[in-house]
Design an enzyme around this catalytic site. Sequence first.
Site, PDB file in Angstrom:
ATOM      1  N   ASP A 199       0.831  -1.200   0.000  1.00 23.60           N
ATOM      2  CA  ASP A 199       0.000   0.000   0.000  1.00 23.60           C
ATOM      3  C   ASP A 199       0.871   1.258   0.000  1.00 23.60           C
ATOM      4  O   ASP A 199       1.998   1.235   0.521  1.00 23.60           O
ATOM      5  CB  ASP A 199      -0.906   0.021   1.235  1.00 23.60           C
ATOM      6  CG  ASP A 199      -1.998  -1.034   1.181  1.00 23.60           C
ATOM      7  OD1 ASP A 199      -2.364  -1.457   0.068  1.00 23.60           O
ATOM      8  OD2 ASP A 199      -2.478  -1.440   2.254  1.00 23.60           O
ATOM      9  N   TYR A 249       6.362  -8.504   8.504  1.00 25.70           N
ATOM     10  CA  TYR A 249       6.055  -7.078   8.624  1.00 25.70           C
ATOM     11  C   TYR A 249       6.324  -6.596  10.041  1.00 25.70           C
ATOM     12  O   TYR A 249       6.168  -7.359  11.003  1.00 25.70           O
ATOM     13  CB  TYR A 249       4.571  -6.813   8.324  1.00 25.70           C
ATOM     14  CG  TYR A 249       4.119  -7.153   6.928  1.00 25.70           C
ATOM     15  CD1 TYR A 249       4.153  -6.205   5.909  1.00 25.70           C
ATOM     16  CD2 TYR A 249       3.639  -8.426   6.627  1.00 25.70           C
ATOM     17  CE1 TYR A 249       3.722  -6.522   4.627  1.00 25.70           C
ATOM     18  CE2 TYR A 249       3.214  -8.755   5.345  1.00 25.70           C
ATOM     19  CZ  TYR A 249       3.260  -7.797   4.349  1.00 25.70           C
ATOM     20  OH  TYR A 249       2.843  -8.109   3.082  1.00 25.70           O
ATOM     21  N   ASP A 299      -6.762   1.712   8.117  1.00 23.75           N
ATOM     22  CA  ASP A 299      -5.458   2.345   8.269  1.00 23.75           C
ATOM     23  C   ASP A 299      -5.651   3.855   8.213  1.00 23.75           C
ATOM     24  O   ASP A 299      -6.778   4.350   8.404  1.00 23.75           O
ATOM     25  CB  ASP A 299      -4.459   1.846   7.223  1.00 23.75           C
ATOM     26  CG  ASP A 299      -4.833   2.239   5.786  1.00 23.75           C
ATOM     27  OD1 ASP A 299      -5.842   2.955   5.580  1.00 23.75           O
ATOM     28  OD2 ASP A 299      -4.105   1.816   4.860  1.00 23.75           O
ATOM     29  N   ARG A 355      -3.868  -4.798   7.714  1.00 19.25           N
ATOM     30  CA  ARG A 355      -4.925  -3.845   8.122  1.00 19.25           C
ATOM     31  C   ARG A 355      -6.099  -4.579   8.746  1.00 19.25           C
ATOM     32  O   ARG A 355      -6.663  -4.138   9.753  1.00 19.25           O
ATOM     33  CB  ARG A 355      -5.406  -3.051   6.909  1.00 19.25           C
ATOM     34  CG  ARG A 355      -4.420  -2.002   6.426  1.00 19.25           C
ATOM     35  CD  ARG A 355      -5.027  -1.196   5.297  1.00 19.25           C
ATOM     36  NE  ARG A 355      -5.030  -1.910   4.027  1.00 19.25           N
ATOM     37  CZ  ARG A 355      -5.936  -1.735   3.085  1.00 19.25           C
ATOM     38  NH1 ARG A 355      -6.981  -0.931   3.281  1.00 19.25           N
ATOM     39  NH2 ARG A 355      -5.851  -2.385   1.944  1.00 19.25           N
TER      40      ARG A 355
END
Length: 233
Positions: free
Chosen positions: A56, A84, A98, A190
């Site tokens: 993203d 992540y 988010d 997310r």
Amino acid sequence: MLTNPITPEEFKEGQILLFDKPLGWTSFQLVNKVRWLIRKSCNIKKIKVGHAGTLDPLASGLLILCTGKFTKKIEEYQAQEKEYTGTITLGATTPSYDMETEVNESFGIDHISEEDIIGATLEFLGEIDQVPPVFSALKKEGKRLYEYARNGEDVEIPSRKVEIKEFEITEIRFPEVDFRVTCSKGTYIRSLANDFGKSLGTGAYLSSLRRTKIGGFIVEDSLDIASFENLLP
């Protein structure tokens, strides 16, 4: 990390390029930039360049780009395990899960302890059913989900199986919680943040995200655009 200049022939035969995607860039923008730089410096009219797994715009970190014949390997890299790191903010939700959209609802967090937060991670380990965010590029009936969302249309999104291998809390600074996750292909961090808030009896959204690993590739070995330009003939 690549340190020697790459020839036009090597780009055509195929290269795996590791990039540290900057905040604010789409994965598509990075691919376009790299393709343009290769074409310009190598005087090539056409060169295939593709990425192995979208990040993203509000996320930074490792993005694998493949050139030439190596674009056939993209699916292989997309299927690999990802790692992540990031931050979840407790006590509020956003429609996109988010910071792409504004907070739409706030919740109390006084009932939550550090032990609650660490314990809640255990609920998400292993294979889980996850519903992707409505603000995503997934398609339903030929239309991107985010198009439904931006038009204010309700759309039913089916859940899918993903696997969370590790979910570690690295720091707690109420209302912010830092984490590290390793997960399967197709996992939306997310959605994990949103579901994590629900499990604690509050709201939550993803306030920062960085991809640090894809399979055996690590972000420490990646290039920025300036470093890449130095490898061009």
